[in-house]
Every structure is written in structure tokens, then in C-alpha cells.
Design a protein around this motif. Structure first.
Motif, short mmCIF file in Angstrom:
data_model
loop_
_atom_site.label_atom_id
_atom_site.label_comp_id
_atom_site.label_asym_id
_atom_site.label_seq_id
_atom_site.Cartn_x
_atom_site.Cartn_y
_atom_site.Cartn_z
N ILE A 137 0.88 -1.17 0.00
CA ILE A 137 0.00 0.00 0.00
C ILE A 137 0.91 1.21 0.00
O ILE A 137 1.64 1.46 0.97
CB ILE A 137 -0.94 0.00 1.23
CG1 ILE A 137 -1.87 -1.20 1.16
CG2 ILE A 137 -1.71 1.32 1.31
CD1 ILE A 137 -2.80 -1.35 2.34
N GLN A 138 0.86 1.97 -1.07
CA GLN A 138 1.77 3.10 -1.23
C GLN A 138 1.55 4.18 -0.18
O GLN A 138 2.51 4.77 0.32
CB GLN A 138 1.63 3.68 -2.63
CG GLN A 138 2.61 4.78 -2.92
CD GLN A 138 2.52 5.28 -4.34
OE1 GLN A 138 1.57 4.99 -5.05
NE2 GLN A 138 3.51 6.04 -4.76
N ASP A 139 0.31 4.43 0.17
CA ASP A 139 0.00 5.51 1.12
C ASP A 139 -1.26 5.13 1.89
O ASP A 139 -2.33 5.00 1.28
CB ASP A 139 -0.19 6.82 0.35
CG ASP A 139 -0.56 7.96 1.26
OD1 ASP A 139 0.30 8.38 2.06
OD2 ASP A 139 -1.71 8.44 1.17
N MET A 140 -1.14 4.93 3.18
CA MET A 140 -2.28 4.48 3.99
C MET A 140 -3.41 5.50 4.02
O MET A 140 -4.58 5.12 4.01
CB MET A 140 -1.82 4.15 5.42
CG MET A 140 -0.99 2.89 5.52
SD MET A 140 -1.86 1.37 5.06
CE MET A 140 -2.86 1.11 6.51
N ASP A 141 -3.09 6.79 4.06
CA ASP A 141 -4.13 7.81 4.09
C ASP A 141 -4.95 7.79 2.80
O ASP A 141 -6.18 7.81 2.83
CB ASP A 141 -3.54 9.20 4.33
CG ASP A 141 -2.97 9.35 5.74
OD1 ASP A 141 -3.44 8.64 6.66
OD2 ASP A 141 -2.06 10.17 5.91
N SER A 142 -4.28 7.76 1.67
CA SER A 142 -4.98 7.71 0.39
C SER A 142 -5.73 6.40 0.23
O SER A 142 -6.85 6.37 -0.30
CB SER A 142 -4.00 7.88 -0.77
OG SER A 142 -3.39 9.16 -0.71
N ALA A 143 -5.14 5.31 0.69
CA ALA A 143 -5.82 4.01 0.61
C ALA A 143 -7.08 4.02 1.46
O ALA A 143 -8.10 3.44 1.08
CB ALA A 143 -4.88 2.89 1.06
#
Length: 177
Positions: A151-157
Motif C-alpha cells: 500500500i503506497q500511502d495508507m491515508d490515500s488508501a
């Protein structure tokens, strides 16, 4: 060819190496070479202590995107050398197979692109795709079959998949950078 495979201990793997690699979604290189020079200490620790982590967690989330698909393939190769069924499937393959009721249930499923930020405007995932992915992760957790995710970015995910999805990952997976 230099290899980490032992001709006696890994005879069954060597006898069927083409099929094993095709099934695992990796090339022979990842099966025959060590992960030590490519993977980070958290990834090496997770593979080395796989039996312990398997009992405690639903899997591993990687958030460092540097060479991530290769790192996952090296991890799969190391697990296979330890006679653990590990497979690397892109998210669209997981979705396609899950929707068709044909998703295999390897001991370890590795998804190198669960969430990759898209450039520019994006509509995100359809809600039924998010549900299908969440179903796969819940079923694997219930069966004691770990999943390794990038997951590249938890906030965006979290925006794409929802807060419940993020909460599930944060409470059931080891998350490493």
C-alpha cells in the motif's frame, strides 16, 4: 548457476521448478537467489519468523514502494524454499479470480499493488471491488492464511477503501515502511 537451493533438500522443488515458478507468479531467479541483499530487515524478519507471525497476524503491509514487486517475489521464493505455498498476484488478477470463484488459497498470497496512488484525477475503486478485496482478506484471515500487501500511502488508501478497511489492516497486520 549459483543457487541457494540445496540439490538434496530441495529435490522436489528442482524437479518441478518451472511449474512451481509459474504457479507462484515468479521467475526462477527469485526462487534460486537469496532475498537478503534486496529485502529490508522487517521483510527478512517476517519470512524468518513466518510461523510465529502466522499465528498472531493476518499478514504484512509494506508501504515502501522501492523495488516492491521484486521484494515480494524474493520473499515468495524464500517461503517456497521453506516449503510454504506462496504466490504473487496483482490486484486485478485477485479480483478477476475472486469474482469467478476461482481464487486459489495458497498459504501466503502476496499482492504487490493493493493500493498504488494514481496520478491526476481518479474515480477510485468501485464499491463492489472494495468489498471483493475485503472479503478475500477476511476469508484468508479466518483460514489462517497470511496475505502480504503493498500500500503506497495508507491515508490515500483509506479514502479509496474506507476507514473500516484501514482499521482492519492496522489491527490485524504488521505494517512496515
Amino acid at each position: 548457476m549459483t543457487t541457494v537451493l540445496d540439490p538434496i533438500r530441495h529435490r522436489t522443488i528442482l524437479d518441478d521448478i518451472d511449474h512451481i515458478c509459474q504457479t507462484a507468479g515468479i521467475s526462477q531467479h527469485f526462487l534460486t537467489h537469496s532475498m537478503m541483499d534486496v529485502c529490508g530487515p522487517d521483510e527478512v524478519d517476517w519470512v524468518r519468523n513466518f510461523p510465529m507471525y502466522r499465528q498472531k497476524l493476518a499478514g504484512l503491509v509494506l508501504t515502501n514502494g522501492a523495488n516492491v514487486s521484486n521484494r515480494l517475489m524474493y520473499m515468495a521464493g524464500a517461503l517456497i524454499r521453506n516449503f510454504t505455498d506462496a504466490r504473487v498476484y496483482p490486484i486485478n488478477t485477485v479480483l478477476r479470480l475472486a469474482k469467478a470463484g476461482e481464487l486459489p488459497t495458497p498459504t501466503v498470497l502476496m499482492i504487490p499493488n493493493l493500493y498504488v496512488k494514481a496520478g491526476g484525477a481518479t474515480k477510485g475503486l468501485a464499491h463492489w471491488d472494495v468489498q471483493a478485496i475485503y472479503d478475500v482478506l477476511l476469508e484468508r484471515q479466518a483460514a489462517g492464511k497470511p496475505t502480504v500487501l503493498f500500500i503506497q500511502d495508507m491515508d490515500s488508501a483509506s479514502q479509496a477503501y474506507g476507514d473500516v478497511f484501514r482499521d482492519f489492516l492496522e489491527n490485524n497486520y504488521k505494517i512496515v515502511g
